[in-house]
Design an enzyme around this catalytic site. Sequence first.
Site, PDB file in Angstrom:
ATOM      1  N   GLU A   1      33.375  15.204  69.066  1.00 49.18           N
ATOM      2  CA  GLU A   1      32.108  14.467  69.084  1.00 49.18           C
ATOM      3  C   GLU A   1      31.475  14.316  67.711  1.00 49.18           C
ATOM      4  OE1 GLU A   1      27.598  15.115  70.899  1.00 49.18           O
ATOM      5  OE2 GLU A   1      29.332  15.710  72.103  1.00 49.18           O
TER       6      GLU A   1
ATOM      7  N   ASP B   1      30.661  22.014  68.678  1.00 47.54           N
ATOM      8  CA  ASP B   1      29.359  22.346  69.241  1.00 47.54           C
ATOM      9  C   ASP B   1      28.385  22.790  68.147  1.00 47.54           C
ATOM     10  OD1 ASP B   1      30.527  21.789  71.622  1.00 47.54           O
ATOM     11  OD2 ASP B   1      30.566  23.833  72.384  1.00 47.54           O
TER      12      ASP B   1
END
Length: 340
Positions: free
Chosen positions: A240, A18
């Site tokens: 990600e 994140d």
Amino acid sequence: MRAWTWDVFCRVIDNFGDVGVCWRLARDLAARGERVRLWMDDASVLRWMAPAGCTGVEVGAFDAAGEPGDAVVEAFACDPPPAFVERMAARRPVWINLEYLSAEAWVERAHALPSPQRNGLTKWFFHPGFSAATGGLLREPGLLAEHAGFERDAWLAALGAARRPGERVVSLFCYDNPAIPQLLQALAAEPTLLLLTPGHAQRQVAALPPGVRSLPLPWLDQPGFDRLLWASDLNFVRGEDSLVRAIWAGAPFVWQIYPQHDGVHADKLDALLQRLPPLPGLAAFWRGWNGLGPWAPLPPLPPLDAWRAVAAAFRDEQAARLDLTGSLWQFARARAGPEC
């Protein structure tokens, strides 16, 4: 057109993904002339991820955010502090929820949808993605040109990881994975230098088969991690942020998706596989690596083969679209009106 002030909110959940996305976004916005305030609940990870900081980016405590700027980006539905949201009702910034990356079809339907809020504001859903109907992928201007001029052998030597003659380079950045022993045996088919990132990878790789040697790496800042991917013939990535950076590296890569207890990560993995140009054996190997199917043989490896061509073609396809920061900038300005 005046520069904007962007408030980016980030909660560090786990595994640094994140904050990795949020720091890249903040740095990219600042490089384009914007002022960015990155509000985090734990900024300690930036000591190794971005030790030099960035001109134009101010880092502050999540609950200490003051008056809102022109745009508020809450990363991954992290919910800005209630007092800050109250002040937003008077300032009326453009409010965007930056969602997680996915190649699933529903993302195109959900991208850019409004969500009216009780305080009279509208929160907009903004989805990164792999098609023109989404917000695209994070890519700094000049990244691919910088990669094209990269000298991998010099960089590896400076890292203490000089290649031996005929040796391929494989990077391993992973979660816990019971398939690692099978991977090591598969890599032993050719002389291999295995570069191990800190954490899960270094902890799980113990005895090595003949033909494979490993090197544990220190924590790398974001530019250093990018270069690790550029220097490798095959990249194992997770989550990600490192997936996107592996795409820009243009080398063969294998993705370990974050596992979810309800199994929905399988759909997300398959959706990306369907976007990639076909390569025999690739989908089966990805699924085996993620524990979603039986172990499958490793597809043919670099330097000059079909897998590299597949990776390069996918990189070029994605690079032809507007990058995430540029798309987000355009979207926010359009929602604010022409006077901004």
